[in-house]
Design an enzyme around this catalytic site. Structure first.
Site, mmCIF file in Angstrom:
data_model
loop_
_atom_site.group_PDB
_atom_site.id
_atom_site.type_symbol
_atom_site.label_atom_id
_atom_site.label_comp_id
_atom_site.label_asym_id
_atom_site.label_seq_id
_atom_site.Cartn_x
_atom_site.Cartn_y
_atom_site.Cartn_z
ATOM 1 N N GLY A 152 0.886 -1.297 -0.190
ATOM 2 C CA GLY A 152 0.131 -0.039 -0.123
ATOM 3 C C GLY A 152 0.697 1.211 -0.275
ATOM 4 O O GLY A 152 2.090 1.641 0.082
ATOM 5 N N CYS A 153 0.185 2.420 0.078
ATOM 6 C CA CYS A 153 1.070 3.710 -0.824
ATOM 7 C C CYS A 153 1.514 4.140 0.606
ATOM 8 O O CYS A 153 2.663 4.295 0.948
ATOM 9 C CB CYS A 153 -0.227 4.570 -1.402
ATOM 10 S SG CYS A 153 -1.509 5.041 -0.492
ATOM 11 N N TYR A 154 0.555 3.733 1.719
ATOM 12 C CA TYR A 154 1.273 4.711 2.926
ATOM 13 C C TYR A 154 2.274 3.330 3.399
ATOM 14 O O TYR A 154 2.761 4.093 3.793
ATOM 15 C CB TYR A 154 0.200 4.172 4.573
ATOM 16 C CG TYR A 154 -0.715 5.700 3.857
ATOM 17 C CD1 TYR A 154 -0.811 6.620 3.873
ATOM 18 C CD2 TYR A 154 -2.253 4.733 4.298
ATOM 19 C CE1 TYR A 154 -1.485 7.445 4.381
ATOM 20 C CE2 TYR A 154 -3.266 6.335 3.732
ATOM 21 C CZ TYR A 154 -2.674 7.826 3.899
ATOM 22 O OH TYR A 154 -3.920 8.921 4.043
ATOM 23 N N ALA A 157 5.679 4.532 2.384
ATOM 24 C CA ALA A 157 6.662 5.787 3.011
ATOM 25 C C ALA A 157 6.770 5.613 4.096
ATOM 26 O O ALA A 157 7.849 5.514 4.695
ATOM 27 C CB ALA A 157 5.635 6.958 3.016
ATOM 28 N N GLU A 245 1.832 12.212 -1.158
ATOM 29 C CA GLU A 245 1.495 10.728 0.529
ATOM 30 C C GLU A 245 3.039 11.844 1.625
ATOM 31 O O GLU A 245 3.755 11.523 1.013
ATOM 32 C CB GLU A 245 1.373 9.571 0.429
ATOM 33 C CG GLU A 245 1.139 9.568 1.614
ATOM 34 C CD GLU A 245 0.869 7.708 1.420
ATOM 35 O OE1 GLU A 245 -0.687 7.975 0.235
ATOM 36 O OE2 GLU A 245 1.515 7.034 1.899
#
Length: 348
Positions: A152-154, A157, A245
């Site tokens: 996932g993107c979160y 990061a 993000e």
């Protein structure tokens, strides 16, 4: 090398569209199939007008794609719908490469999946085979895989910023607070009241507070690095911009200094093409990575003794999704990892 024939399932969503955008200029890829069941029969430029210059196949239902003619499939379907479709694709063509951008194969524990996603996993025989696709952590396994569960993107990061620190035992993994913010595309393209311009355009909104499903991925991978079970405090927010993000992680130090943290990150990513550790005093910003496959990380001393603030930013649709999937595809086909991903951030 002949171009690899690529299919994109769920091409009418934002992640699918960014996969098209990037793969359309990839020198070793040819997009030969695009699916979107609700838009079947349409040209891609009818759904995304910014593709007017591309000669792309028309959108079709996924069932009409001949997977035996494809070398790889990128899956941008919602979680819960992907498991049975990927199982069917692999049954039709066992040698195909799958880059799944949904959440369906990210969690290794079947009970954890059921807890966070509300139903039993429907392709358990594949769940154990899937490789978690955070390139910088699992490069060798990705290279040999046929099914990669892109993070996932979160989690991307957060994990890029914190895993090296947890592995080196520089931070207390039982005391991690993550404040995360994402552009509206992170909520998908479907019509939702809270993402209408008049609702989201001039505000910042927390959501899924204490219950966001990406917490499970973050805990899974920090736990692997630390060698123990981990629970994090993770709160995401929607911010009024299309893409981007930013994650701010507040950590307790294990006898280390903020400079030690920065040095460990610099060592971990010295040879990584897409991870940039900012120099002391330089703060990451979303505009530094917009439209690119880069992650930027920074470390700042907290005013509270024995604590530090770790900052990380990426484009949620590129390194947070389609770009990282292409990075993984390059590895799976023994291509240079950066192929098709050399875009510099779009600024201003």
């Amino acid at each position: 090398m002949a171009k690899k024939k690529i299919g994109i399932l769920g091409a009418s969503g934002y992640t699918g569209a960014d996969a098209v955008r990037l793969l359309a200029r990839h020198p070793n890829a040819e997009i030969t199939a695009l699916t979107a069941n609700t838009h079947a029969g349409k040209a891609m430029s009818e759904v995304f007008p910014h593709f007017f210059m591309l000669d792309l196949p028309k959108l079709v239902e996924w069932e009409k794609v001949d997977c035996t003619q494809l070398d790889a499939v990128f899956c941008g379907l919602p979680h819960g719908t992907t498991q049975e479709i990927i199982a069917a694709v692999l049954k039709a063509n066992p040698g195909i490469k799958i880059l799944d951008m949904s959440a369906d194969f990210r969690l290794r524990n079947k009970d954890s999946y059921a807890q966070w996603y509300g139903h039993e996993h429907r392709a358990l025989e594949l769940q154990g085979e899937a490789v978690y696709g955070l390139t910088e952590l699992y490069r060798e396994k990705i290279t040999a895989a046929r099914l990669v569960a892109c993070p996932g993107c979160y989690p991307t990061a957060v994990l890029v910023a914190l895993v090296p620190l947890a592995k080196a035992k520089l931070i207390d993994v039982d005391d991690i607070v993550i404040d995360a913010k994402s552009g509206i595309t992170g909520a998908g393209r479907g019509l939702k009241q809270n993402t209408l311009f008049s609702e989201a355009g001039e505000g910042l909104s927390p959501y899924s507070v204490g219950t966001h499903r990406h917490s499970a991925e973050i805990e899974q991978e920090i736990g692997v690095a630390a060698g123990s079970a981990v629970t994090v405090n993770f709160t995401p927010h929607l911010i009024p911009m299309a893409r981007g993000e930013f994650c701010t992680s507040y950590v307790k130090l294990n006898g280390a200094t903020p400079d030690d943290l920065r040095a460990e990150l610099e060592k971990a990513y010295a040879d990584e093409p897409f991870v940039h550790v900012a120099k002391k005093g330089v703060l990451p910003q979303t505009q530094n990575v917009r439209g690119s496959n880069y992650v930027q990380i920074g470390v700042v001393a907290d005013r509270i003794k024995n604590r530090a603030i770790v900052l990380s930013t990426l484009d949620n649709l590129v390194k947070g999704s389609a770009g990282q999937a292409i990075q993984n595809m390059n590895l799976m086909f023994a291509l240079p990892e950066t192929t098709g991903l050399a875009q510099i951030a779009l600024f201003p």
